[in-house]
Design a protein around this motif. Sequence first.
Motif, short mmCIF file in Angstrom:
data_model
loop_
_atom_site.label_atom_id
_atom_site.label_comp_id
_atom_site.label_asym_id
_atom_site.label_seq_id
_atom_site.Cartn_x
_atom_site.Cartn_y
_atom_site.Cartn_z
N ASN A 80 1.08 -1.57 -0.07
CA ASN A 80 0.27 0.13 -0.16
C ASN A 80 0.77 0.92 0.22
N THR A 81 0.28 2.28 -0.38
CA THR A 81 1.09 4.18 -0.76
C THR A 81 1.36 4.07 0.78
N ARG A 82 1.94 3.91 1.91
CA ARG A 82 1.91 3.93 3.38
C ARG A 82 3.42 3.06 3.84
N THR A 83 2.94 1.92 3.39
CA THR A 83 4.17 1.01 3.20
C THR A 83 5.38 1.54 2.03
N MET A 84 4.46 2.16 1.00
CA MET A 84 6.36 2.89 0.00
C MET A 84 6.62 3.76 0.24
N GLU A 85 6.08 4.79 1.18
CA GLU A 85 6.24 6.07 1.78
C GLU A 85 7.51 5.18 2.89
N ASP A 127 -7.91 3.71 -7.70
CA ASP A 127 -7.25 3.32 -6.42
C ASP A 127 -7.31 3.96 -5.29
N VAL A 128 -6.52 4.90 -5.89
CA VAL A 128 -5.86 5.53 -4.59
C VAL A 128 -6.49 6.79 -4.97
N ALA A 129 -6.88 7.96 -3.51
CA ALA A 129 -7.86 9.38 -4.01
C ALA A 129 -6.32 10.78 -4.03
N ASP A 130 -6.69 10.71 -4.89
CA ASP A 130 -6.15 11.72 -4.67
C ASP A 130 -5.77 12.64 -3.42
N ASP A 131 -4.45 12.83 -3.91
CA ASP A 131 -3.25 13.76 -2.89
C ASP A 131 -3.30 12.69 -1.30
N SER A 132 -4.21 11.56 -1.45
CA SER A 132 -3.71 10.86 -0.30
C SER A 132 -2.25 10.32 0.29
N SER A 133 -1.22 10.63 -1.00
CA SER A 133 0.17 9.97 -1.18
C SER A 133 0.56 10.17 -1.82
N GLU A 134 1.97 10.26 -2.00
CA GLU A 134 2.82 10.77 -3.14
C GLU A 134 2.78 9.54 -4.02
N MET A 135 3.11 8.82 -3.09
CA MET A 135 3.04 7.22 -3.75
C MET A 135 2.00 6.36 -4.32
N LYS A 356 -7.57 -10.64 1.39
CA LYS A 356 -8.30 -10.25 0.76
C LYS A 356 -7.83 -7.99 0.58
N ALA A 357 -7.64 -8.06 1.31
CA ALA A 357 -7.34 -6.29 1.87
C ALA A 357 -6.47 -5.98 1.39
N GLY A 358 -5.51 -6.92 1.08
CA GLY A 358 -3.84 -6.79 0.80
C GLY A 358 -3.31 -5.69 2.55
N GLN A 359 -3.31 -6.04 3.06
CA GLN A 359 -3.04 -5.71 3.80
C GLN A 359 -1.91 -6.30 5.28
N ASN A 437 -13.26 2.40 2.82
CA ASN A 437 -12.38 1.57 2.72
C ASN A 437 -10.65 1.65 2.19
N LEU A 438 -10.77 3.03 1.47
CA LEU A 438 -9.90 3.32 1.07
C LEU A 438 -8.42 4.17 1.91
N GLU A 439 -8.90 4.80 3.05
CA GLU A 439 -8.03 5.15 3.41
C GLU A 439 -6.59 4.15 4.41
N PHE A 440 -8.25 3.19 4.63
CA PHE A 440 -7.52 1.51 5.19
C PHE A 440 -6.93 0.97 4.09
N THR A 441 -7.10 0.99 3.44
CA THR A 441 -6.37 -0.14 2.38
C THR A 441 -5.06 0.55 1.89
N GLY A 442 -5.22 1.95 2.21
CA GLY A 442 -3.90 2.64 2.08
C GLY A 442 -2.70 2.92 2.43
N GLY A 443 -2.90 2.34 3.90
CA GLY A 443 -2.53 1.79 5.21
C GLY A 443 -2.33 2.93 6.23
N ASN A 444 -3.03 4.45 5.92
CA ASN A 444 -3.30 5.52 6.38
C ASN A 444 -4.60 5.99 7.34
#
Length: 636
Positions: A80-85, A127-135, A356-359, A437-444
Motif C-alpha cells: 500500500n501507499t503507506r508502506t511505499m512511503e 484506487d488511490v484517492a487524490d493527494d492521499s499519498s505521493e506514492m 483480500k484487503a492486501g494488508q 475502506n480506501l484510507e484503511f487499505t492505503g495504510g493511512n
Amino acid sequence: MQFYKNGFRGGNPDIRQAAPNRRNRGTHEPLPEQVDVLIAGTGPAGLCLAAQLSQFPEIETMIIERMPSNIIKGKADGINTRTMEMFQAFGFADKVKRETYWVNQTAFWMPDPANPDHIKRVGRVQDVADDSSEMPHILINQARLHELFLEVMKNSPSRLEPDYGWEIVGLTVDTTTDDHPVTVTLKDATGINWGITRTVRANYVVGCDGAHSAVRKAIGGVLHGDAAHQAWGVMDILANTDFPDVRQKCLISSANEGNVLILPREGGYVFRMYVELDKLRPDEKAASRKFTQDDMIAAANRIIRPYAIDVKEVVWWSIYDIGHSITDKFDDVPPGENRNPRVFTAGDACHTHSPKAGQGMNVSMQDTFNLGWKLVHVLQGRADASLLRTYSRERLTEAKRLVETDHQWARVMSAPTTQAERDGTEEPRIIRQFKQNLEFTGGNAVKYDPSALIGTGQHQALARGEEIGRRFHSAPVVRLSDAKQMQLGHVAEADARWRIYAFAARADSSNPGSAIHQLADWLETNPKSPVVRHTRPGEDVDAIIDFRAVFQQTFEQLAYEHMPSLLKPKTGRLGLQDHEKIFCVDHKGLGDIFDMRGINRDTGCIIVVRPDQYIANVLPLNGYDELSAFFAGVLR
C-alpha cells in the motif's frame, strides 16, 4: 541522497563502508554465543527489522530462518501507499516503482440482469484517492521484496545476512539479569549438521516466524479468532483471456458460482487470481478437500462467463481457508507484571487474516518499523527500556483494527448480490465498502493514541492537515540551496532519527531575530534545547534530532546566506557543510505545502516527527519549553 560525508569513495554509494571486525558468515562458520537482537524469520516483518538494525554495527543483530534460502515466488504481493512511503526511507522506493504493477483503478463486475449467468462491469473506482499519498499502490512478488531488504542489509556497515537453516526449539527469559537474559536454543533444519542444537543468548528476541510462531508459543501467546468456513484458492498464472479488464484490479461476483479477485502483477504478463471455492463445515479445513489447480481454473472460468481464461503456465498456487485471529499480547510480559519486555512478536506471529484487503504484509512491516527505532534507542542508551512497552500498546490497537476491518471485508466479498444491486437501483455493497475502506487499505488509517510518544493535540489547529498520531503527510517543496523540486517527507531515512520541521510564518525569511532564526539558535545553543541535551559529545549536531525549515517565500525571495547555522551544519569526519535542510514553497505549480496541509500562515508551527514517520507533536514556533519537555519524556 547524500554521500562522501566522511571522505571520497568511488563505486556504488548504496554500499556503506564496512564496520571493523564484522562477523564471518557461511554454512560452516560458528554461530555467535550472544547477540543484542535475535530475529526469527526472514519474511517481510523480520527483514524490515533487520534492515533497520543493520545500519547500526554497534548493535549485534542475528536473523535466522528455518528455510535454506530466500523464497522465489508466491505468498503476498500487495504494497500500500503507506508502506511505499516507508520504502522511500530505506532508499528503494524508486526501484520498486520502476519494477512493479501500479494499481490505478479497481473494476467491479457483477451478474448481468439481462443474463444472470454472465457478468458485466458495473463500476470503476480510483484506487488511490487524490493527494492521499505521493506514492502508488503497487503489486510485487514477495520474494523480490525480500531481495531488496537483503540488499540493504548486505550493503550496510554491519554487512548483515541471514543465518539460514536454523529454527527455534526453545526460549527462556531470565528476569533476574540484564545481561543477555534471553536464552534461545536453535536446531539445524537443513540436515547438514544432523539436527545439532546451538544456544545463543540475546538481549532481545523478535518472533517474525509466522502463524505457527515458536516464539509466540514460548512466551505463552495464543491466537484467538474465528473462521469464515470458506475455501479459497490463489494462483499466479501466465494466461490468455478475452476478459477485457485483466490488466486492472478486478472484484468479480457471479450469480451462483462465487467470486474472483484479479490482481495484475509486475512484468506485464503474470496475474494473480483469488478464486472462491466451496463452503466448509465448521470442523473442516480447506486442506482436507484436496483441491487442485485445475479445480481453481475451472471455478474461475465458471465465474467469469461469458469470458474464458486459457492458462499457459501456473507459476504458483495455494489453497487456504479464511480465518481472523489475534494474540492477546505482543510481548513476553505477563498480565499484571510490571517489567520491561525482552521478547516480541510481529506480523503473522500475532495477527492473521484473509489476503483480500492486501494488508497482511504491510501491517507486518509496519509492526517492525515501529519496533526497530525503539530497540535502537534503548540499545544505544538514548532511552529507558520502558520505551519498549509502547510497542505492544501501539501495535495491538492497530492489529485489532486490521482484523475487524478485514473480517467485514471478507464477508462482503463472499456475500451474494441482491436484486437491487444486480438491476442497478442500488450501488453494490462491495463498491460502497471499497470506497469506505480506501484510507484503511492505503495504510493511512493508523492513528496512535496520546502517550509519552504522542502529544495531546493542544496546538493541532496550527497544522490541521498533519494530524498528531498519524503519519507525516508529505507535500511538494523546493530545496533552497539548489532549487530542486521534491517531497518534504523524502528527507526522512530509516535511521532512527527524529525530525523537527519548522514552518515559517508569513513574513519570516529567517533574518536575524525572526522566529525561525530564534528557534534555530535556541536549539543549537540553549542548555534546555533537546538538541543540546540529547546529542552526545563528539556526535554530529543532527545525530539524533534532524532540524529542517520550510518558508512561505519562493526560491528567489530567500537569502541562503542569512540562514542560521543549525540549518547549515558542518558534520562528518571532515566537517563538511550540509546544504539540504532548508526548503520553500513549490514555485513550479505542484502545490503549496502550507495550503495542502493546513499550516497556519500567520504563525507557522513546529511539527515533530518520530523516526517511524508518525507525527509526535505540533507546537508553536516559540513553544520551547513544551518541545524540551516532550523530548525529555522520551530521550535521556
